[in-house]
Design a protein around this motif. Structure first.
Motif, PDB file in Angstrom:
ATOM      1  N   PHE A 231       0.840  -1.197   0.000  1.00  0.00           N
ATOM      2  CA  PHE A 231       0.000   0.000   0.000  1.00  0.00           C
ATOM      3  C   PHE A 231       0.877   1.250   0.000  1.00  0.00           C
ATOM      4  O   PHE A 231       0.634   2.195  -0.759  1.00  0.00           O
ATOM      5  CB  PHE A 231      -0.921   0.001   1.222  1.00  0.00           C
ATOM      6  N   SER A 234       2.290   1.908  -3.358  1.00  0.00           N
ATOM      7  CA  SER A 234       1.297   2.449  -4.277  1.00  0.00           C
ATOM      8  C   SER A 234       1.046   3.922  -4.007  1.00  0.00           C
ATOM      9  O   SER A 234       0.866   4.715  -4.941  1.00  0.00           O
ATOM     10  CB  SER A 234      -0.007   1.657  -4.168  1.00  0.00           C
ATOM     11  N   VAL A 235       1.030   4.312  -2.728  1.00  0.00           N
ATOM     12  CA  VAL A 235       0.863   5.735  -2.389  1.00  0.00           C
ATOM     13  C   VAL A 235       1.986   6.547  -3.028  1.00  0.00           C
ATOM     14  O   VAL A 235       1.762   7.585  -3.666  1.00  0.00           O
ATOM     15  CB  VAL A 235       0.851   5.936  -0.855  1.00  0.00           C
ATOM     16  N   GLU A 237       4.000   5.709  -5.567  1.00  0.00           N
ATOM     17  CA  GLU A 237       3.950   5.663  -7.030  1.00  0.00           C
ATOM     18  C   GLU A 237       2.907   6.629  -7.578  1.00  0.00           C
ATOM     19  O   GLU A 237       3.156   7.331  -8.560  1.00  0.00           O
ATOM     20  CB  GLU A 237       3.639   4.239  -7.502  1.00  0.00           C
ATOM     21  N   ASN A 238       1.742   6.667  -6.938  1.00  0.00           N
ATOM     22  CA  ASN A 238       0.684   7.543  -7.440  1.00  0.00           C
ATOM     23  C   ASN A 238       1.029   9.014  -7.267  1.00  0.00           C
ATOM     24  O   ASN A 238       0.649   9.843  -8.104  1.00  0.00           O
ATOM     25  CB  ASN A 238      -0.638   7.215  -6.732  1.00  0.00           C
ATOM     26  N   ALA A 275      -4.278   4.564  -4.286  1.00  0.00           N
ATOM     27  CA  ALA A 275      -3.621   3.421  -3.641  1.00  0.00           C
ATOM     28  C   ALA A 275      -4.640   2.492  -2.993  1.00  0.00           C
ATOM     29  O   ALA A 275      -4.433   1.279  -2.920  1.00  0.00           O
ATOM     30  CB  ALA A 275      -2.621   3.915  -2.599  1.00  0.00           C
ATOM     31  N   SER A 276      -5.756   3.067  -2.525  1.00  0.00           N
ATOM     32  CA  SER A 276      -6.795   2.274  -1.865  1.00  0.00           C
ATOM     33  C   SER A 276      -7.843   1.761  -2.844  1.00  0.00           C
ATOM     34  O   SER A 276      -8.842   1.186  -2.411  1.00  0.00           O
ATOM     35  CB  SER A 276      -7.484   3.113  -0.784  1.00  0.00           C
ATOM     36  N   GLY A 306       5.269   5.744   2.496  1.00  0.00           N
ATOM     37  CA  GLY A 306       3.844   5.753   2.165  1.00  0.00           C
ATOM     38  C   GLY A 306       2.978   6.316   3.264  1.00  0.00           C
ATOM     39  O   GLY A 306       1.805   6.637   3.031  1.00  0.00           O
TER      40      GLY A 306
END
Length: 385
Positions: A231, A234-235, A237-238, A275-276, A306
């Protein structure tokens, strides 16, 4: 009054008028396009050249890659036909996205625009790791490297490339299915028309022997800290894909920049939302994000990549700034400690960037977000920061 006196008087009276006309011409002139020109306005968004048609469906990130295709080509002295071939290739291979690939697990450690599943292909030109991976996956995940690769391949073809149509040249370099690139030529031409007038002289000079840098990667392809959770990764990366995007007070929502940019809480709400998988929709206000039901307080010593870090001035009751803890960045193999960095949208006149965490000497509160099974509504009204 004699003739010479009349001439002097006429000249004196005419000067203010001439100066006024010159001033109006300067004010009315279109500003030169540069790498800092907003992609959400002007020629970059209205990617239709003289037609005035916009490119429907292309995000700011996709336009960044298209712009680099044009700019790097011009920096390298490529012809219009070759640049259009590169744009058609990007459009066909990846849809102007820097794609990672689960078949190349190492590619997932780099900020990207999504996943591709074509064999072991990665990046905007879908270069195969088994063929081109000798340079390292870090290079293959760098969109600037891949665009330069295309133009280097065109140069190696020499005079043959000049005799090819853009579709034929793209096919010769990419070696994809026959006639794969013709369908994207109109889009490629429209994008070329949007960025062909960009001021190359406004960019830093490329060092001798180095590849053309274009307008930079915008964060795509940056290494994501290995210690990040799925998670947290992903935070990061976004948010990383918007590095270089201007700060705009009140800017940003779950769809991306608004009014041409992000403010600090606009960037974090975007990153957490994506991310979510859309299950956490934070309010656009720092203290409300800090107090959100999905936010779990974490001791500062236990911060992890993150996590969000909220900053409150001495004596204050509400946090005034928020950023994403990026983790440690190492300058090289001899750097054993690294520098802790914060990924954030700083303030007016600046862009989304990485800043050493040590730049803050005030109360810092860490929040980690737990993803619910259903979306949490945004019920907090009011301000932004």
């Amino acid at each position: 009054m004699d003739t010479s006196s009349r001439a002097v008087a006429a000249t004196a009276l005419g000067l203010p008028v001439a100066l006024l006309l010159l001033l109006l011409l300067i004010i009315g002139a279109d500003p030169a396009l540069t790498c800092t020109s907003p992609l959400a306005a002007g020629g970059a968004a209205e990617a239709g050249g003289t037609t005035g048609q916009s490119v429907a469906g292309l995000s700011q990130r996709q336009l960044q890659l298209a712009r680099n295709g044009v700019v790097i080509g011009k920096q390298r002295g490529m012809s219009e036909s070759v640049i259009i071939a590169e744009l058609a290739a990007q459009a066909t291979e990846s849809g102007f996205r820097n794609l990672a690939n689960p078949s190349v697990p190492e590619s997932l450690n780099y900020a990207n625009d999504g996943l591709g599943y074509d064999h072991d292909s990665v990046g905007p030109h879908q270069m195969r790791a088994s063929v081109w991976g000798g340079v390292g996956i870090g290079k293959l995940m760098d969109p600037v490297y891949q665009i330069n690769w295309f133009y280097s391949q065109a140069q190696q073809l020499g005079a043959t490339a000049a005799r090819m149509s853009p579709a034929e040249l793209a096919q010769a370099i990419e070696q994809s299915a026959p006639n794969a690139y013709g369908a994207q030529l109109e889009l490629a031409r429209r994008l070329y028309g949007s960025f062909a007038d960009i001021d190359i002289a406004s960019m830093p000079r490329t060092a001798a022997g180095a590849a053309a840098a274009g307008c930079g990667t915008g964060g795509s392809g940056a290494s994501v800290p290995a210690e990040a959770s799925a998670f947290g990764r992903s935070v990061i990366e976004n948010a990383s894909r918007w590095i270089g995007t201007p700060y705009v007070w009140g800017g940003g929502d779950q769809n991306g920049p608004t009014s041409g940019g992000f403010d600090c809480s606009g960037l974090t709400l975007y990153a957490i939302y994506h991310a979510s998988g859309g299950r956490i929709r934070l309010p656009h206000y720092t203290q409300a994000q800090q107090d959100h039901p999905s936010a779990r307080p974490v001791p500062f010593a236990d911060r992890a990549p993150g996590d969000l870090i909220f900053f409150t001035a001495a004596g204050g009751t509400d946090s005034h700034h928020v950023g994403i803890y990026y983790g440690r960045v190492y300058s090289g193999p001899d750097d054993k400690t690294g520098t802790e960095m914060l990924l954030h949208a700083p303030q007016s006149g600046q862009t989304v960037t990485l800043t050493p965490l040590s730049a803050w000497a005030e109360q810092a509160d860490v929040r980690r977000y737990d993803v619910p099974t259903t979306p949490t509504p945004d019920t907090t009204p009011g301000g932004r920061t």
